[in-house]
Design a protein around this motif. Sequence first.
Motif, PDB file in Angstrom:
ATOM      1  N   LEU A  23       3.906  -3.038  -9.763  1.00 52.49           N
ATOM      2  CA  LEU A  23       4.480  -4.323  -9.351  1.00 52.49           C
ATOM      3  C   LEU A  23       5.373  -4.912 -10.437  1.00 52.49           C
ATOM      4  N   ASP A  24       5.027  -4.705 -11.702  1.00 52.08           N
ATOM      5  CA  ASP A  24       5.866  -5.199 -12.800  1.00 52.08           C
ATOM      6  C   ASP A  24       7.200  -4.468 -12.831  1.00 52.08           C
ATOM      7  N   VAL A  25       7.160  -3.162 -12.589  1.00 46.89           N
ATOM      8  CA  VAL A  25       8.392  -2.356 -12.573  1.00 46.89           C
ATOM      9  C   VAL A  25       9.287  -2.818 -11.432  1.00 46.89           C
ATOM     10  N   ALA A  26       8.705  -2.999 -10.243  1.00 44.83           N
ATOM     11  CA  ALA A  26       9.474  -3.453  -9.084  1.00 44.83           C
ATOM     12  C   ALA A  26      10.093  -4.825  -9.340  1.00 44.83           C
ATOM     13  N   SER A  32      11.406  -6.463  -4.138  1.00 43.67           N
ATOM     14  CA  SER A  32      10.297  -7.260  -3.643  1.00 43.67           C
ATOM     15  C   SER A  32       9.293  -6.379  -2.907  1.00 43.67           C
ATOM     16  N   ILE A  33       8.074  -6.350  -3.424  1.00 43.58           N
ATOM     17  CA  ILE A  33       6.970  -5.677  -2.739  1.00 43.58           C
ATOM     18  C   ILE A  33       5.961  -6.779  -2.409  1.00 43.58           C
ATOM     19  N   PRO A  34       5.706  -7.027  -1.119  1.00 39.87           N
ATOM     20  CA  PRO A  34       4.792  -8.102  -0.750  1.00 39.87           C
ATOM     21  C   PRO A  34       3.359  -7.789  -1.202  1.00 39.87           C
ATOM     22  N   THR A  35       2.617  -8.826  -1.517  1.00 37.78           N
ATOM     23  CA  THR A  35       1.208  -8.653  -1.856  1.00 37.78           C
ATOM     24  C   THR A  35       0.391  -9.726  -1.162  1.00 37.78           C
ATOM     25  N   GLY A  36      -0.880  -9.387  -0.891  1.00 39.69           N
ATOM     26  CA  GLY A  36      -1.798 -10.286  -0.220  1.00 39.69           C
ATOM     27  C   GLY A  36      -2.487 -11.301  -1.111  1.00 39.69           C
ATOM     28  N   HIS A  43      -3.484  -4.009   2.133  1.00 43.47           N
ATOM     29  CA  HIS A  43      -2.451  -3.003   2.410  1.00 43.47           C
ATOM     30  C   HIS A  43      -1.035  -3.568   2.499  1.00 43.47           C
ATOM     31  N   ALA A  44      -0.818  -4.811   2.104  1.00 42.72           N
ATOM     32  CA  ALA A  44       0.517  -5.409   2.169  1.00 42.72           C
ATOM     33  C   ALA A  44       1.489  -4.710   1.239  1.00 42.72           C
ATOM     34  N   CYS A  45       0.991  -4.190   0.127  1.00 45.95           N
ATOM     35  CA  CYS A  45       1.866  -3.608  -0.893  1.00 45.95           C
ATOM     36  C   CYS A  45       1.920  -2.083  -0.829  1.00 45.95           C
ATOM     37  N   THR A  46       1.638  -1.510   0.325  1.00 47.75           N
ATOM     38  CA  THR A  46       1.644  -0.064   0.480  1.00 47.75           C
ATOM     39  C   THR A  46       3.044   0.502   0.261  1.00 47.75           C
ATOM     40  N   SER A  60      -1.705   0.081  -8.706  1.00 47.24           N
ATOM     41  CA  SER A  60      -1.166   1.361  -9.150  1.00 47.24           C
ATOM     42  C   SER A  60      -0.256   1.185 -10.357  1.00 47.24           C
ATOM     43  N   ALA A  61      -0.177   2.257 -11.129  1.00 43.41           N
ATOM     44  CA  ALA A  61       0.686   2.288 -12.305  1.00 43.41           C
ATOM     45  C   ALA A  61       1.571   3.521 -12.226  1.00 43.41           C
ATOM     46  N   ILE A  62       2.612   3.560 -13.048  1.00 49.73           N
ATOM     47  CA  ILE A  62       3.513   4.715 -13.080  1.00 49.73           C
ATOM     48  C   ILE A  62       2.721   5.930 -13.557  1.00 49.73           C
ATOM     49  N   PRO A  63       2.654   6.979 -12.729  1.00 48.08           N
ATOM     50  CA  PRO A  63       1.839   8.144 -13.081  1.00 48.08           C
ATOM     51  C   PRO A  63       2.559   9.070 -14.070  1.00 48.08           C
ATOM     52  N   PRO A  64       1.793   9.838 -14.832  1.00 46.05           N
ATOM     53  CA  PRO A  64       2.388  10.805 -15.757  1.00 46.05           C
ATOM     54  C   PRO A  64       2.846  12.060 -15.020  1.00 46.05           C
ATOM     55  N   GLY A  65       3.594  12.890 -15.728  1.00 51.01           N
ATOM     56  CA  GLY A  65       3.942  14.201 -15.195  1.00 51.01           C
ATOM     57  C   GLY A  65       5.270  14.309 -14.478  1.00 51.01           C
ATOM     58  N   ARG A  66       6.073  13.268 -14.513  1.00 52.70           N
ATOM     59  CA  ARG A  66       7.370  13.319 -13.832  1.00 52.70           C
ATOM     60  C   ARG A  66       8.438  12.681 -14.697  1.00 52.70           C
ATOM     61  N   ASP A  67       9.659  13.192 -14.553  1.00 57.87           N
ATOM     62  CA  ASP A  67      10.816  12.557 -15.188  1.00 57.87           C
ATOM     63  C   ASP A  67      11.411  11.509 -14.259  1.00 57.87           C
ATOM     64  N   GLU A  68      11.216  11.737 -12.941  1.00 55.37           N
ATOM     65  CA  GLU A  68      11.729  10.814 -11.929  1.00 55.37           C
ATOM     66  C   GLU A  68      10.672  10.621 -10.858  1.00 55.37           C
ATOM     67  N   LEU A  69      10.567   9.396 -10.359  1.00 52.91           N
ATOM     68  CA  LEU A  69       9.648   9.081  -9.279  1.00 52.91           C
ATOM     69  C   LEU A  69      10.412   8.305  -8.220  1.00 52.91           C
ATOM     70  N   ILE A  70      10.401   8.830  -7.010  1.00 55.22           N
ATOM     71  CA  ILE A  70      11.055   8.155  -5.891  1.00 55.22           C
ATOM     72  C   ILE A  70       9.974   7.457  -5.077  1.00 55.22           C
ATOM     73  N   ILE A  71      10.191   6.171  -4.831  1.00 54.76           N
ATOM     74  CA  ILE A  71       9.215   5.353  -4.118  1.00 54.76           C
ATOM     75  C   ILE A  71       9.850   4.811  -2.842  1.00 54.76           C
ATOM     76  N   HIS A  72       9.234   5.128  -1.710  1.00 55.92           N
ATOM     77  CA  HIS A  72       9.694   4.634  -0.414  1.00 55.92           C
ATOM     78  C   HIS A  72       8.959   3.340  -0.100  1.00 55.92           C
ATOM     79  N   LEU A  73       9.716   2.280   0.156  1.00 54.23           N
ATOM     80  CA  LEU A  73       9.142   0.984   0.487  1.00 54.23           C
ATOM     81  C   LEU A  73       9.003   0.856   1.989  1.00 54.23           C
ATOM     82  N   PHE A  74       7.930   0.246   2.424  1.00 52.73           N
ATOM     83  CA  PHE A  74       7.710  -0.018   3.842  1.00 52.73           C
ATOM     84  C   PHE A  74       8.123  -1.454   4.138  1.00 52.73           C
ATOM     85  N   SER A  75       8.528  -1.691   5.349  1.00 53.11           N
ATOM     86  CA  SER A  75       8.884  -3.045   5.756  1.00 53.11           C
ATOM     87  C   SER A  75       7.936  -3.482   6.855  1.00 53.11           C
TER      88      SER A  75
END
Length: 79
Positions: A23-26, A32-36, A43-46, A60-75
């Motif tokens: 959430l801090d990264v976003a 904007s990632i909604p939260t309850g 599940h608002a921030c899924t 959740s936090a940024i996981p290790p093991g990747r140089d890039e992480l793609i995150i799909h946001l739900f509406s």
Amino acid sequence: MSVHIRFLPDDITVDAEIGEPLLDVADRAGVSIPTGCLMGSCHACTVEYEHGDVVRACISAIPPGRDELIIHLFSDPTW
């Protein structure tokens, strides 16, 4: 170690550190990632990582093991 984060569908990118709260990264990226917030139970921030893991951004936090992480946001009009 820095990870390149890409938020879809708006294609907004930002760099983040492993272990940094999602959430801090976003927020820093202007995404904007909604939260309850009921610590993941509402599940608002899924969001979905490109490799298929579905996570709650509020616990959740940024996981290790990747140089890039793609995150799909739900509406969800409820939130």
